[in-house]
Write a protein that holds these residues in place. Structure first.
Motif, PDB file in Angstrom:
ATOM      1  N   VAL A  40       0.870  -1.174   0.000  1.00 16.28           N
ATOM      2  CA  VAL A  40       0.000   0.000   0.000  1.00 16.28           C
ATOM      3  C   VAL A  40       0.908   1.225   0.000  1.00 16.28           C
ATOM      4  CG1 VAL A  40      -1.740   1.274   1.296  1.00 16.28           C
ATOM      5  CG2 VAL A  40      -1.819  -1.219   1.227  1.00 16.28           C
ATOM      6  N   GLU A  41       0.759   2.070  -1.042  1.00 14.51           N
ATOM      7  CA  GLU A  41       1.665   3.213  -1.215  1.00 14.51           C
ATOM      8  C   GLU A  41       0.930   4.529  -0.970  1.00 14.51           C
ATOM      9  OE1 GLU A  41       2.327   2.552  -5.334  1.00 14.51           O
ATOM     10  OE2 GLU A  41       3.294   0.620  -5.013  1.00 14.51           O
ATOM     11  N   GLN A  42       1.678   5.514  -0.540  1.00 17.55           N
ATOM     12  CA  GLN A  42       1.168   6.877  -0.360  1.00 17.55           C
ATOM     13  C   GLN A  42      -0.139   6.904   0.413  1.00 17.55           C
ATOM     14  OE1 GLN A  42       1.827   7.855  -4.759  1.00 17.55           O
ATOM     15  NE2 GLN A  42       1.960   9.857  -3.742  1.00 17.55           N
ATOM     16  N   ALA A  43      -0.176   6.140   1.494  1.00 17.76           N
ATOM     17  CA  ALA A  43      -1.405   6.085   2.289  1.00 17.76           C
ATOM     18  C   ALA A  43      -1.561   7.375   3.083  1.00 17.76           C
ATOM     19  CB  ALA A  43      -1.363   4.879   3.218  1.00 17.76           C
ATOM     20  N   SER A  44      -2.603   8.139   2.768  1.00 12.53           N
ATOM     21  CA  SER A  44      -2.810   9.409   3.461  1.00 12.53           C
ATOM     22  C   SER A  44      -3.889   9.302   4.526  1.00 12.53           C
ATOM     23  CB  SER A  44      -3.169  10.504   2.454  1.00 12.53           C
ATOM     24  OG  SER A  44      -4.305  10.113   1.710  1.00 12.53           O
ATOM     25  N   ASP A  45      -4.702   8.245   4.475  1.00 13.10           N
ATOM     26  CA  ASP A  45      -5.721   8.093   5.503  1.00 13.10           C
ATOM     27  C   ASP A  45      -5.048   7.562   6.769  1.00 13.10           C
ATOM     28  OD1 ASP A  45      -9.077   7.772   5.321  1.00 13.10           O
ATOM     29  OD2 ASP A  45      -8.069   6.839   7.035  1.00 13.10           O
ATOM     30  N   PRO A  46      -5.328   8.194   7.915  1.00 17.10           N
ATOM     31  CA  PRO A  46      -4.645   7.786   9.157  1.00 17.10           C
ATOM     32  C   PRO A  46      -4.913   6.340   9.576  1.00 17.10           C
ATOM     33  CG  PRO A  46      -6.381   9.412   9.586  1.00 17.10           C
ATOM     34  CD  PRO A  46      -6.200   9.361   8.110  1.00 17.10           C
ATOM     35  N   LEU A  47      -5.979   5.732   9.056  1.00 22.09           N
ATOM     36  CA  LEU A  47      -6.283   4.347   9.427  1.00 22.09           C
ATOM     37  C   LEU A  47      -5.123   3.412   9.095  1.00 22.09           C
ATOM     38  CD1 LEU A  47      -9.963   3.914   8.128  1.00 22.09           C
ATOM     39  CD2 LEU A  47      -9.224   4.160  10.506  1.00 22.09           C
ATOM     40  N   PHE A  48      -4.429   3.680   7.976  1.00 24.21           N
ATOM     41  CA  PHE A  48      -3.337   2.791   7.556  1.00 24.21           C
ATOM     42  C   PHE A  48      -2.203   2.793   8.580  1.00 24.21           C
ATOM     43  CE2 PHE A  48      -5.568   3.483   3.586  1.00 24.21           C
ATOM     44  CZ  PHE A  48      -5.555   2.220   3.015  1.00 24.21           C
ATOM     45  N   ALA A  49      -1.843   3.993   9.047  1.00 24.57           N
ATOM     46  CA  ALA A  49      -0.764   4.074  10.029  1.00 24.57           C
ATOM     47  C   ALA A  49      -1.209   3.485  11.359  1.00 24.57           C
ATOM     48  CB  ALA A  49      -0.336   5.531  10.205  1.00 24.57           C
ATOM     49  N   ARG A  50      -2.439   3.781  11.746  1.00 23.34           N
ATOM     50  CA  ARG A  50      -2.935   3.255  13.019  1.00 23.34           C
ATOM     51  C   ARG A  50      -2.929   1.734  13.026  1.00 23.34           C
ATOM     52  NH1 ARG A  50      -8.370   6.622  13.360  1.00 23.34           N
ATOM     53  NH2 ARG A  50      -7.398   8.646  13.116  1.00 23.34           N
ATOM     54  N   ALA A  51      -3.253   1.138  11.884  1.00 23.84           N
ATOM     55  CA  ALA A  51      -3.330  -0.326  11.802  1.00 23.84           C
ATOM     56  C   ALA A  51      -1.999  -0.948  11.392  1.00 23.84           C
ATOM     57  CB  ALA A  51      -4.418  -0.725  10.805  1.00 23.84           C
ATOM     58  N   ASN A  52      -1.022  -0.117  11.048  1.00 27.34           N
ATOM     59  CA  ASN A  52       0.254  -0.605  10.526  1.00 27.34           C
ATOM     60  C   ASN A  52       0.027  -1.501   9.294  1.00 27.34           C
ATOM     61  OD1 ASN A  52       3.017  -0.841  10.374  1.00 27.34           O
ATOM     62  ND2 ASN A  52       3.113  -2.592  11.772  1.00 27.34           N
ATOM     63  N   LEU A  53      -0.911  -1.104   8.457  1.00 26.61           N
ATOM     64  CA  LEU A  53      -1.234  -1.878   7.257  1.00 26.61           C
ATOM     65  C   LEU A  53      -0.379  -1.369   6.099  1.00 26.61           C
ATOM     66  CD1 LEU A  53      -3.098  -4.082   6.029  1.00 26.61           C
ATOM     67  CD2 LEU A  53      -4.644  -2.262   5.375  1.00 26.61           C
ATOM     68  N   TRP A  76      -2.627   4.038  -2.725  1.00 27.26           N
ATOM     69  CA  TRP A  76      -2.442   3.450  -4.048  1.00 27.26           C
ATOM     70  C   TRP A  76      -1.729   2.115  -3.954  1.00 27.26           C
ATOM     71  CZ3 TRP A  76      -4.149   6.029  -8.483  1.00 27.26           C
ATOM     72  CH2 TRP A  76      -4.484   7.386  -8.324  1.00 27.26           C
ATOM     73  N   SER A  77      -1.890   1.288  -4.996  1.00 29.05           N
ATOM     74  CA  SER A  77      -1.049   0.099  -5.169  1.00 29.05           C
ATOM     75  C   SER A  77      -0.716  -0.008  -6.650  1.00 29.05           C
ATOM     76  CB  SER A  77      -1.757  -1.172  -4.690  1.00 29.05           C
ATOM     77  OG  SER A  77      -1.774  -1.240  -3.276  1.00 29.05           O
ATOM     78  N   THR A  78       0.298  -0.801  -6.969  1.00 26.17           N
ATOM     79  CA  THR A  78       0.717  -0.961  -8.364  1.00 26.17           C
ATOM     80  C   THR A  78       0.893  -2.441  -8.673  1.00 26.17           C
ATOM     81  OG1 THR A  78       1.921   1.131  -8.197  1.00 26.17           O
ATOM     82  CG2 THR A  78       2.434  -0.291 -10.084  1.00 26.17           C
ATOM     83  N   HIS A  79       0.258  -2.894  -9.755  1.00 29.99           N
ATOM     84  CA  HIS A  79       0.425  -4.280 -10.195  1.00 29.99           C
ATOM     85  C   HIS A  79       0.948  -4.289 -11.624  1.00 29.99           C
ATOM     86  CE1 HIS A  79      -0.012  -8.465 -10.893  1.00 29.99           C
ATOM     87  NE2 HIS A  79      -1.144  -8.396 -11.579  1.00 29.99           N
ATOM     88  N   ASP A  80       2.146  -4.848 -11.818  1.00 26.42           N
ATOM     89  CA  ASP A  80       2.760  -4.925 -13.158  1.00 26.42           C
ATOM     90  C   ASP A  80       2.740  -3.566 -13.867  1.00 26.42           C
ATOM     91  OD1 ASP A  80       3.405  -7.580 -13.074  1.00 26.42           O
ATOM     92  OD2 ASP A  80       1.731  -8.266 -14.324  1.00 26.42           O
ATOM     93  N   GLY A  81       2.973  -2.490 -13.133  1.00 25.72           N
ATOM     94  CA  GLY A  81       3.013  -1.171 -13.763  1.00 25.72           C
ATOM     95  C   GLY A  81       1.690  -0.444 -13.818  1.00 25.72           C
ATOM     96  N   ASP A  82       0.599  -1.123 -13.503  1.00 28.66           N
ATOM     97  CA  ASP A  82      -0.705  -0.450 -13.483  1.00 28.66           C
ATOM     98  C   ASP A  82      -0.957   0.067 -12.053  1.00 28.66           C
ATOM     99  OD1 ASP A  82      -3.272   0.471 -13.673  1.00 28.66           O
ATOM    100  OD2 ASP A  82      -4.129  -1.392 -14.488  1.00 28.66           O
ATOM    101  N   ARG A  83      -0.955   1.397 -11.914  1.00 36.38           N
ATOM    102  CA  ARG A  83      -1.169   2.006 -10.599  1.00 36.38           C
ATOM    103  C   ARG A  83      -2.665   2.278 -10.437  1.00 36.38           C
ATOM    104  NH1 ARG A  83      -0.327   7.439  -8.688  1.00 36.38           N
ATOM    105  NH2 ARG A  83       0.547   7.504  -6.585  1.00 36.38           N
ATOM    106  N   PHE A  84      -3.213   1.813  -9.345  1.00 37.86           N
ATOM    107  CA  PHE A  84      -4.659   1.940  -9.152  1.00 37.86           C
ATOM    108  C   PHE A  84      -4.945   2.306  -7.685  1.00 37.86           C
ATOM    109  CE2 PHE A  84      -3.382  -2.342  -8.199  1.00 37.86           C
ATOM    110  CZ  PHE A  84      -4.086  -2.658  -7.057  1.00 37.86           C
TER     111      PHE A  84
END
Lengths: 203, 253
Positions: free
Chosen positions: A119-132, A154-162
């Motif tokens: 999980v990239e560029q996570a701006s929602d605080p839930l990600f940090a709180r959960a260490n996800l 964001w996430s990226t699979h084989d170059g496709d960023r979604f």
């Protein structure tokens, strides 16, 4: 708090229900979308096909749209996130359209994307709180929002960023399966529940 | 970046874990739910239950086991063995499986793959293929490796993917339980022939074998069983070796 999991009749809901069932929360499964709106939190789970699920939302699509725009908290997982968009290349049917944009097929060498992705560029605080930092995906399609301001990871699979996650008020859509992302995923959902419980509709 | 997966496979019978050597000589090794949750804590990326009895009577027991597991396991669970129809798939998913493995049933009636994918999505339909090197080609076997078919494994894998399978679980019958390494040629041939993820299975004896299946073999995931159950290696050992070999591995929480 009453948590309603909308049941398309298509998949494993046991792990999700287990994750959602906190101390004082009541989790109910509901197959009628109109009745599902009488809740404190609506969960759109993640297994099934877009068209079939859209057809099940159709009878109360406008009340559903109004409820979400008026602040009914909602968690959409995988297909549930995709249903928050307008339409999908997977098949015909009208999405909720809370987020502007379509759902299209992943542009990658290996589809479906099955497995754990960062999980990239996570701006929602839930990600940090959960260490996800890494989450489990099982998807052939991804959401393409016209307005990127709602994207909170964001996430990226084989170059496709979604978008890994989108947020609009107290509605959160995640492309991954938190209920299958081991302890950090479980924590992510529970942190979201805590935020909803504390913030109610204004969260 | 999508990471390579390590999948712990539990062969089950009567809701107990067993592991055979070349599909015979079964011995019981433990409680599936206990083992599955232990492997999750140790860092396994997924769990597979293969019902080796695969009978209609056993299915009730298997689904009950899936239900008990899903309430405690928070990584994906695949179940296979004896799943025959779209209704069986529905029941398995309903019981607590995230994915369903189809083997003999797909050979008998390949349409079940497309029907399952249309109703539940390709991501939960796993084509399980058992292959054995014979007369210069990989022959597909069904019914737990007992029944030969006329199918060639690489072509059959491609057909399964074309029909809607979202993943190929590829087991080498020659290597199963032998612990002398995965069949890399078979794995590579199938990985090159399909655009869906391939899980290599059969032959893991040590961490180097797992790494080879993922690098030379081109598999997206490696399935391990006996060496974990017997304590020859731990999930953490295997993950560390994968990372050291330069493979993308999920960060431990």
């Amino acid at each position: 708090m009453k948590i309603t999991v909308f049941d398309y009749g298509a998949g494993n809901l046991h792990s999700l229900v287990k994750v959602l069932a906190g101390e004082n929360d009541r989790v109910v499964l509901e197959t009628d979308i109109a009745r599902a709106l009488a809740t404190d939190l609506l969960v759109l789970p993640g297994v099934g096909a877009f068209s079939a699920a859209a057809a099940q939302l159709a009878p109360a699509l406008n009340p559903l749209r109004t409820a979400l725009r008026d602040g009914l908290p909602c968690l959409g997982i995988c297909l549930g996130m995709q249903l928050l968009f307008e339409a999908s290349d997977e098949g015909p049917g009208e999405g909720i359209g809370l987020f502007a944009g379509r759902v299209t097929r992943l542009d990658a060498a290996r589809v479906p994307q099955i497995g754990w992705n960062a999980v990239e560029q996570a701006s929602d605080p839930l990600f940090a709180r959960a260490n996800l930092r890494s989450a489990y995906y099982a998807n052939s399609f991804a959401c393409r929002p016209r307005d990127l301001s709602g994207v909170v990871a964001w996430s990226t699979h084989d170059g496709d960023r979604f978008p890994a996650a989108v947020r609009a008020g107290s509605t959160l859509g995640v492309q991954f399966h938190p209920e299958k992302s081991s302890a950090p995923g479980v924590s992510f959902v529970r942190q979201f529940l805590t935020a909803i419980r504390e913030g109610g509709r204004s969260c | 970046m999508l990471t390579r997966r390590l999948i712990a496979c539990l062969d089950v019978r009567d809701a107990r874990v067993v592991k055979g050597v070349q599909f015979v000589g079964l011995r019981e090794v433990g409680d599936p739910v206990e083992l599955a949750t232990r492997y999750e804590v140790e860092g396994a990326d997924e769990i597979v239950y293969l019902d080796i009895a695969a009978s209609a009577e056993e299915r009730v027991t298997l689904f009950d086991l899936a239900r008990r597991t899903a309430e405690r396991l928070f990584i994906p669970l695949t179940i296979g063995g004896g799943i025959r129809t779209v209704d069986d798939i529905a029941a398995a998913l309903r019981a607590g499986a995230d994915k369903v493995g189809l083997n003999s049933a797909a050979v008998r009636r390949p349409e079940v793959l497309s029907e399952g994918a249309a109703r539940f999505g390709a991501q939960c339909i796993v084509a399980s293929i058992d292959a054995k090197w014979e007369d210069g080609r990989y022959r597909v076997y069904t019914h737990g490796g007992r029944t030969p078919t006329d199918l060639e494994a690489v072509g059959w894998a491609a057909e399964c993917a074309a029909r809607g399978a979202g993943e190929i679980l590829l087991t080498s019958i020659d290597r199963d339980g032998a612990r002398d390494g995965y069949d890399l040629a078979l794995t590579r041939a199938v990985a090159d022939a399909v655009s869906v993820p391939v899980i290599a299975s059969g032959g893991a004896g040590n961490a180097a074998h797992v790494c080879a299946a993922l690098s030379q073999g081109g598999a997206d995931a490696a399935l391990v069983a006996g060496i974990l159950h017997d304590g020859v290696v731990t999930v953490a050992d295997l993950k560390r070796a994968m990372r050291d070999a330069g493979l993308a591995v999920r960060e431990a929480a």
